[in-house]
Scaffold this active site. Structure first.
Site, PDB file in Angstrom:
ATOM      1  N   HIS A 100     -20.516   7.146   6.922  1.00 47.33           N
ATOM      2  CA  HIS A 100     -21.533   7.875   7.695  1.00 47.33           C
ATOM      3  C   HIS A 100     -21.254   7.889   9.195  1.00 47.33           C
ATOM      4  CE1 HIS A 100     -24.489   8.646   4.470  1.00 47.33           C
ATOM      5  NE2 HIS A 100     -23.764   7.703   3.881  1.00 47.33           N
ATOM      6  N   ASP A 133     -21.075  10.227  17.608  1.00 44.42           N
ATOM      7  CA  ASP A 133     -22.034  10.167  16.512  1.00 44.42           C
ATOM      8  C   ASP A 133     -21.390  10.774  15.267  1.00 44.42           C
ATOM      9  OD1 ASP A 133     -24.434   9.689  15.245  1.00 44.42           O
ATOM     10  OD2 ASP A 133     -25.642  10.589  16.840  1.00 44.42           O
TER      11      ASP A 133
HETATM   12  C1  GDG Z   1     -26.044   7.200  10.876  1.00 44.33           C
HETATM   13  C2  GDG Z   1     -24.932   7.785  11.762  1.00 44.33           C
HETATM   14  C3  GDG Z   1     -25.317  10.000  10.686  1.00 44.33           C
HETATM   15  C4  GDG Z   1     -35.441   8.463  14.053  1.00 44.33           C
HETATM   16  N1  GDG Z   1     -36.496   8.037  14.758  1.00 44.33           N
HETATM   17  C5  GDG Z   1     -37.519   7.989  13.908  1.00 44.33           C
HETATM   18  C6  GDG Z   1     -37.082   8.395  12.669  1.00 44.33           C
HETATM   19  N2  GDG Z   1     -35.799   8.674  12.773  1.00 44.33           N
HETATM   20  C7  GDG Z   1     -34.943   9.153  11.682  1.00 44.33           C
HETATM   21  C8  GDG Z   1     -34.521  10.568  11.956  1.00 44.33           C
HETATM   22  C9  GDG Z   1     -33.212  10.661  11.210  1.00 44.33           C
HETATM   23  C10 GDG Z   1     -32.697   9.230  11.243  1.00 44.33           C
HETATM   24  O1  GDG Z   1     -33.756   8.392  11.587  1.00 44.33           O
HETATM   25  C11 GDG Z   1     -31.598   9.052  12.278  1.00 44.33           C
HETATM   26  O2  GDG Z   1     -30.415   9.592  11.802  1.00 44.33           O
HETATM   27  P1  GDG Z   1     -29.197   9.984  12.750  1.00 44.33           P
HETATM   28  O3  GDG Z   1     -28.227  10.772  11.959  1.00 44.33           O
HETATM   29  O4  GDG Z   1     -29.694  10.738  13.915  1.00 44.33           O
HETATM   30  O5  GDG Z   1     -28.573   8.628  13.286  1.00 44.33           O
HETATM   31  P2  GDG Z   1     -28.204   7.136  12.687  1.00 44.33           P
HETATM   32  O6  GDG Z   1     -29.395   6.360  12.354  1.00 44.33           O
HETATM   33  O7  GDG Z   1     -27.314   6.535  13.715  1.00 44.33           O
HETATM   34  O8  GDG Z   1     -27.382   7.417  11.338  1.00 44.33           O
HETATM   35  C12 GDG Z   1     -25.205   9.257  12.006  1.00 44.33           C
HETATM   36  C13 GDG Z   1     -26.276   9.302   9.746  1.00 44.33           C
HETATM   37  O9  GDG Z   1     -25.974   7.917   9.609  1.00 44.33           O
HETATM   38  C14 GDG Z   1     -26.253   9.943   8.362  1.00 44.33           C
HETATM   39  O10 GDG Z   1     -24.980   9.928   7.823  1.00 44.33           O
HETATM   40  O11 GDG Z   1     -25.784  11.299  10.937  1.00 44.33           O
HETATM   41  O12 GDG Z   1     -24.159   9.823  12.778  1.00 44.33           O
HETATM   42  O13 GDG Z   1     -24.839   7.091  12.992  1.00 44.33           O
HETATM   43  O14 GDG Z   1     -33.424  11.050   9.894  1.00 44.33           O
HETATM   44  O15 GDG Z   1     -35.522  11.418  11.499  1.00 44.33           O
HETATM   45  N3  GDG Z   1     -37.899   8.476  11.603  1.00 44.33           N
HETATM   46  C15 GDG Z   1     -39.186   8.130  11.777  1.00 44.33           C
HETATM   47  N4  GDG Z   1     -39.657   7.697  12.957  1.00 44.33           N
HETATM   48  C16 GDG Z   1     -38.880   7.605  14.043  1.00 44.33           C
HETATM   49  O16 GDG Z   1     -39.335   7.205  15.115  1.00 44.33           O
HETATM   50  N5  GDG Z   1     -40.014   8.249  10.742  1.00 44.33           N
END
Ligand code: GDG
Length: 732
Positions: A166, A373
């Site tokens: 990921h 990212d």
């Molecule tokens: C890793 C990789 C890759 C965020 N704040 C809140 C919240 N979130 C949720 C978002 C989103 C998730 O968390 C974050 O996902 P991201 O992809 O932006 O980033 P990482 O956590 O670093 O994820 C990344 C991912 O894995 C998938 O493969 O895209 O590059 O680093 O879904 O909505 N959810 C809630 N409250 C929040 O305050 N409910």
């Protein structure tokens, strides 16, 4: 349908102790959320750590935890406090996470961390082996478990096993810094399918697998011994409908109203991330400060809502960045605030879905500027939430998502001028333009949503498994070999078509080193001396070399892939006169490539020019070969010459010359009762293709082929031919 076992560091359910009581809550985070909808609809099982240290669960409670999780189709791997510290906070988040995100200065190399990482991967392997059946499909996730595919493969020989990373896979120059790089590559290669978010990560992995493990690939396919492994890109999607429909939910509408009441008519710029140094939050804030400095007219007109979700708080860098962030927010707010307006609203917490969705809905601009990212799902969720199409995404080119969301304003996260301009552009973008861009991106995100992503991955995994089985069936096994030898023994009229390099002798970096040794010359002599045998060496080499090597044998020779033919006892001849006036122009181009590609060289033959790159740095060779093909493509089109791509060679030759055509006369000249053709290169396919049904054909090496059977390398061919030689001696 087969059962699917998903394995990730964290279970989608988190167990916590609150006021003495154990609680079970849905986990947050990209992966758990993303896969949750998929796994509920399948016959699946999820294995992972429930998020609480083993010591915090009383013996009497353990059974309840297991039972409760089982009802939710989860199976826990219990980790001790020490493992959590050394494996999770240590190797995962102080070694792999910073290194794979190019933060080499934060990367810690500790043997203790590594030992714990190995140990925990073994614990996971044990848990999987406890419940996995022979035909379960296994899907392992992320950087915490990169050794697991290798560990499981030792025991689960046939289960389809996929791995998805990921986070980014870094370039070889960064990956090579890891002292345990070889173990990681070997571990990952235990899987049948290795997936990444983007092709860049695929390329990086393939390059590391080659340089560290010596694995060559062809179109993303690697042979690990005789097992085919596929490496491919699967850009992860989101639950599109959930976000697209969010504004229809009453609770979200209420949140929107509540927030609107406080922001009044001001424009909203939104920033949402886990508070991680890779996300570029500090740089983003400094840029916002700069934006307000340079564009005071926006003061009191724009509010930045900054959501920073607590994460990995036990690790120093995360504590430091939190402190820095809070100081910076204070500084910027102190500097720019006016009565009734604060430029930054800072929220350090995880928000409930309704609030997050409301923010996505009302934000005029979403500012997503990670320094690195893997994908970034926030960017996709923001776009998906815009039912009316209004809103602008500013997205870092360092996020995997930038590859798919080309209609966003793409920026370099370190370039504050560029981001400042992007902010102005976004805040002033016409509604029509906003909608046009959003709709385009939505089409893509809707189509390739998280279910489609998972489905695609699993389908590809099954496809690879089927291909492996087909290849296995075609492996030259003992039974076939015995059948072939007994057929050989019985037959009176045998035709043996043998390629030379890579088939009778190993493929050498320096072609002059591949001259035949005594053993092979003796073997060929004995085979040719049997009057029941007609042996033909069918090679791409020039006729002088073949003549020099085999002149003492009474053997048929075909040189230059069929350009020249020498039936035994006769002189060299061509099938038809070919023009070679094209060579001058092509030679000039090839010379240019020799000059710019150290290690490459030209081989000139009568009817062809070959550019060899077997001694060239692997990747440079591939790039140059592609460029060369592009360069000569227009010359070759509509002419009677053609490009032939062999093993680390690009050959330009008269069209109509090929090994198949050259052996055709022999094939038709006799009623053979035993035909065997063997070769290792693409050029041998022309022979395999025209053989009669009853003929035997063997491909040396594991690549797609029209041959009936495969063997690993030239040694097996020698062994087979020696056995034939023995039979010659046995029978009068
Ligand atoms: C890793 C990789 C890759 C965020 N704040 C809140 C919240 N979130 C949720 C978002 C989103 C998730 O968390 C974050 O996902 P991201 O992809 O932006 O980033 P990482 O956590 O670093 O994820 C990344 C991912 O894995 C998938 O493969 O895209 O590059 O680093 O879904 O909505 N959810 C809630 N409250 C929040 O305050 N409910």
């Amino acid at each position: 349908m087969k059962r699917l076992i998903i394995i990730s560091n964290r279970l989608p359910i988190t167990v916590q102790r609150k006021e003495g009581q154990l609680t079970f809550q849905e986990s947050v985070g990209g992966l758990a959320k993303g896969l949750a909808s998929f796994y509920k609809t399948h016959d699946s099982f999820w294995i992972g750590w429930p998020g609480v240290a083993r010591e915090k669960i009383k013996r009497t409670e353990k059974k309840t935890v297991i039972e409760t999780l089982k009802r939710k189709k989860c199976y826990p791997v219990f980790l001790s406090q020490r493992h959590v510290e050394l494996y999770y906070n240590g190797f995962c988040n102080r070694t792999i996470w910073p290194l794979f995100h190019y933060f080499t200065e934060f990367t810690e190399y500790s043997d203790n961390y590594w030992e714990a990482y190995k140990k925990v991967n073994e614990l996971f392997a044990k848990a999987v082996l406890e419940i996995a059946n022979e035909d379960d499909v296994i899907w392992i996730h992320d950087y915490h478990l990169m050794l697991l595919p290798g560990l499981l493969r030792k025991r689960l020989k046939n289960n389809p096993m996929g791995f998805f990373l990921h986070i980014p896979f870094p370039s070889f120059e960064v990956f090579r810094l890891l002292p345990w790089r070889n173990e990681i590559i070997q571990g990952l290669l235990g899987a049948d399918l290795i997936g990444f978010h983007t092709y860049d990560y695929v390329r990086h992995f393939l390059s590391s697998a080659h340089r560290i493990g010596g694995y060559e690939h062809s179109y993303g396919q690697i042979y690990v011994d005789t097992r085919l492994v596929k490496v491919d890109a699967f850009p992860m999607g989101i639950d599109f409908e959930k976000f697209y429909n969010s504004s229809l939910e009453k609770s979200v509408q209420r949140e929107i109203k509540r927030i609107r009441n406080k922001t009044h008519n001001r424009k909203i710029v939104l920033s949402v991330d886990r508070l991680d140094y890779t996300k570029g939050i500090i740089r983003r804030l400094e840029t916002f400060d700069y934006f307000l400095d340079k564009n005071p007219a926006y003061k009191d007109k724009v509010t930045l809502i900054l959501v920073a979700v607590p994460t990995r708080t036990k690790i120093d860098q995360y504590r430091v960045i939190k402190k820095q962030l809070e100081e910076l927010v204070g500084k910027i707010n102190g500097k720019h605030s006016a009565l009734g307006w604060v430029p930054i609203w800072y929220l350090y917490r995880s928000l409930p879905f309704k609030t997050l969705a409301a923010l996505y809905n009302i934000a005029d601009v979403c500012l997503v500027t990670p320094l690195r990212d893997g994908m970034n799902l926030v960017a996709k969720e923001y776009v998906a939430s815009k039912r009316d199409g209004k809103g602008v995404l500013i997205l870092s080119e360092m996020a995997g998502a930038a590859k798919e969301l080309a209609e966003a304003i793409i920026v370099n996260p370190n370039n504050r001028e560029e981001i400042t301009e992007a902010l102005k552009k976004a805040l002033n973008m016409k509604e029509r333009e906003q909608k046009k861009r959003t709709k385009k991106m939505q089409e893509r995100i809707r189509r390739y949503n998280v279910s489609r992503w998972a489905k695609d991955f699993i389908e590809k995994l099954h496809f690879i498994k089927e291909t492996q089985l087909k290849l296995k069936e075609n492996r030259l096994n003992k039974d076939v070999e015995e059948r072939m030898l007994s057929h050989y023994k019985r037959s009176r009229n045998r035709l043996l078509l043998l390629d030379y390099d890579g088939t009778l002798v190993p493929f050498k970096e320096r072609p002059e080193l591949a001259r035949p040794d005594k053993k092979i010359l003796n073997l060929l002599r004995n085979l040719t001396e049997d009057e029941r045998n007609e042996v033909i060496i069918v090679s791409g080499r020039d006729k002088h070399t073949l003549e020099k090597w085999f002149f003492r044998l009474d053997i048929n020779l075909i040189a230059e892939h069929g350009g020249w033919i020498k039936p035994r006892g006769e002189e060299w001849k061509t099938l038809e006169p070919f023009k070679t006036d094209w060579k001058e122009e092509i030679r000039k181009i090839l010379e240019k490539y020799v000059d710019s590609t150290p290690g490459s060289f030209i081989e000139e033959k009568e009817f062809s020019l070959a550019w060899h790159y077997r001694k060239v740095d692997y990747e440079l060779g591939l790039v140059r070969a592609r460029e060369l093909k592009d360069d000569i493509f227009h010359i070759v089109a509509n002419s009677d010459i053609e490009i032939l791509e062999g093993h680390k060679v690009i050959e330009i030759k008269n069209a109509g010359i090929n090994k198949g055509r050259a052996v055709l006369n022999w094939l038709n000249s006799n009623s053979w009762d035993f035909i065997l053709a063997i070769g290792d290169d693409w050029t041998d396919e022309d022979i395999f293709e025209i053989l009669p049904e009853e003929a035997y054909s063997i491909k040396v090496g594991w690549a797609p082929s029209k041959a009936k059977y495969y063997v690993d390398d030239y040694r097996e061919i020698r062994k087979l031919l020696f056995e034939m030689e023995e039979l010659n001696n046995e029978t009068p």
